[in-house]
Design an enzyme around this catalytic site. Sequence first.
Site, PDB file in Angstrom:
ATOM      1  N   ASP A  33       0.851  -1.178   0.000  1.00  0.00           N
ATOM      2  CA  ASP A  33       0.000   0.000   0.000  1.00  0.00           C
ATOM      3  C   ASP A  33       0.894   1.237   0.000  1.00  0.00           C
ATOM      4  O   ASP A  33       1.919   1.267   0.684  1.00  0.00           O
ATOM      5  CB  ASP A  33      -0.878  -0.040   1.264  1.00  0.00           C
ATOM      6  CG  ASP A  33      -1.898   1.069   1.287  1.00  0.00           C
ATOM      7  OD1 ASP A  33      -2.986   0.861   0.722  1.00  0.00           O
ATOM      8  OD2 ASP A  33      -1.600   2.139   1.866  1.00  0.00           O
TER       9      ASP A  33
ATOM     10  N   ASN B 201      -2.366  12.730  -3.028  1.00  0.00           N
ATOM     11  CA  ASN B 201      -3.409  13.162  -3.967  1.00  0.00           C
ATOM     12  C   ASN B 201      -3.899  14.570  -3.650  1.00  0.00           C
ATOM     13  O   ASN B 201      -4.051  15.403  -4.537  1.00  0.00           O
ATOM     14  CB  ASN B 201      -4.604  12.198  -3.898  1.00  0.00           C
ATOM     15  CG  ASN B 201      -4.618  11.248  -5.085  1.00  0.00           C
ATOM     16  OD1 ASN B 201      -4.001  11.526  -6.113  1.00  0.00           O
ATOM     17  ND2 ASN B 201      -5.324  10.144  -4.939  1.00  0.00           N
TER      18      ASN B 201
ATOM     19  N   HIS C 287      -4.905  14.772  -8.608  1.00  0.00           N
ATOM     20  CA  HIS C 287      -5.155  13.394  -9.043  1.00  0.00           C
ATOM     21  C   HIS C 287      -4.348  12.990 -10.274  1.00  0.00           C
ATOM     22  O   HIS C 287      -4.037  11.814 -10.452  1.00  0.00           O
ATOM     23  CB  HIS C 287      -6.648  13.178  -9.278  1.00  0.00           C
ATOM     24  CG  HIS C 287      -7.407  13.021  -7.995  1.00  0.00           C
ATOM     25  ND1 HIS C 287      -7.950  14.090  -7.320  1.00  0.00           N
ATOM     26  CD2 HIS C 287      -7.664  11.927  -7.245  1.00  0.00           C
ATOM     27  CE1 HIS C 287      -8.521  13.664  -6.206  1.00  0.00           C
ATOM     28  NE2 HIS C 287      -8.367  12.355  -6.134  1.00  0.00           N
TER      29      HIS C 287
ATOM     30  N   ASP D 152      -2.263   9.677 -10.210  1.00  0.00           N
ATOM     31  CA  ASP D 152      -2.357   8.577 -11.180  1.00  0.00           C
ATOM     32  C   ASP D 152      -0.977   8.229 -11.719  1.00  0.00           C
ATOM     33  O   ASP D 152      -0.625   7.060 -11.872  1.00  0.00           O
ATOM     34  CB  ASP D 152      -3.270   8.976 -12.351  1.00  0.00           C
ATOM     35  CG  ASP D 152      -4.741   9.020 -11.926  1.00  0.00           C
ATOM     36  OD1 ASP D 152      -5.028   8.644 -10.767  1.00  0.00           O
ATOM     37  OD2 ASP D 152      -5.586   9.433 -12.749  1.00  0.00           O
TER      38      ASP D 152
ATOM     39  N   GLU E 247      -4.913   2.294  -3.993  1.00  0.00           N
ATOM     40  CA  GLU E 247      -3.446   2.425  -4.002  1.00  0.00           C
ATOM     41  C   GLU E 247      -2.791   1.170  -3.431  1.00  0.00           C
ATOM     42  O   GLU E 247      -1.686   1.218  -2.930  1.00  0.00           O
ATOM     43  CB  GLU E 247      -3.021   3.679  -3.236  1.00  0.00           C
ATOM     44  CG  GLU E 247      -3.259   3.649  -1.730  1.00  0.00           C
ATOM     45  CD  GLU E 247      -4.568   4.305  -1.299  1.00  0.00           C
ATOM     46  OE1 GLU E 247      -5.531   4.296  -2.103  1.00  0.00           O
ATOM     47  OE2 GLU E 247      -4.624   4.805  -0.166  1.00  0.00           O
TER      48      GLU E 247
END
Lengths: 127, 256
Positions: free
Chosen positions: B122, B130, B135, B139, B166
Amino acid sequence: MEPLIIESTKSTPMVDFNAKNRILIIKGQSYPENSFKFYDPIFQWLDMFFTTVEDDDGLIKLEISLPYINTSSTKCILMLLEKFEVAEKNGRNMDVTWYYDKENENELECAQDFKEFVELEFNLIAV
Amino acid sequence: MTSDNRSDIFQADYKVLDAAEKVLQDLEGSDNAIRPQFEEIYLGYKRLLRQSSHLIIIADRQQKRLIDLQNDIVEKNRELEALSITDGMTGIANRRRFDEVLTQEHARHARSGAKLSLILLDVDHFKAFNDNYGHVQGDECLRQIARVIADCTTRPADLAARYGGEEFACILPETDNNGAIAIAEKIRCGIIALALPHKCSSVADVVTVSLGVVTAPCTTDASAVDIVTQVDELLYQAKSSGRNRVEFVKSCCGAV
């Protein structure tokens, strides 16, 4: 002369042949198990039609739409178109239109194949 | 009948026509009563042969179109199948694929007795990443992480997958705990080496990950889901004990 009306099924086209207004429509997929059994009444109706119809220069319209057609149906359609060839040679005034789905290239190519081998003028129209 | 191509499938048919034509020529000028009838039969045969040859050409073309269409559909299905098991954003396997492969591998390892390892990881403080970088950057971060994980799991049967938001997971068939821990460490270091700035992280200045590693016992009655539960707990431990680390079972009976 009685019109010839056959409802379409999954494997056979709709037929609506009307001697009065001289509009003959055949529309739908054609892959019956026994093509001749399906097309024979159509041939008989056509033979009767061409012998009884008044020869007054009235236009006879044939409208075809066959999205899928198996081999024995192809034979039957060739036989059917041959009857129209003969009728045209005998001086009948014909107008044949083959409708095809503009999204379906195969349908157009199939119509073009018939056009190539039948001595009959016909229009190809995308719908 | 003059045929353009005497080597075609109607060769024998044309021979019949030729023979009939010869008979007609021989009867030319004679008063043989059979001639008109014979000529009619000859013309009828010629007409039907022409129709049959047209029929075969049309039917062959139709068949070819259908075969081409079928091949296209098979190809499209393959593409769709590939899409359905791929994570669109990162390009690695998706959750569906992960579940599928884990079930298969679990059954295979239960039969063979070989060791199956699993890594679950994770991204540390990804929400803050973020929120801080947006975002689009988020990404891109996940894409780069996915690339590192994929690069660290290169044996044919290895599978790197995006497990959820994630979270990522690796299935490592026939891999013992030490081997799996080594891969997990490689992933952890590889992600640090990306040097993706993460100023809101409490762990480091760059993006880091926490990982759990589990190796399923050789003879197991446990299901594939149990391994996931186990690795999930280890990941939680890695998170709660400071993040940016690999947690695994320190077995009292020795490493499995």
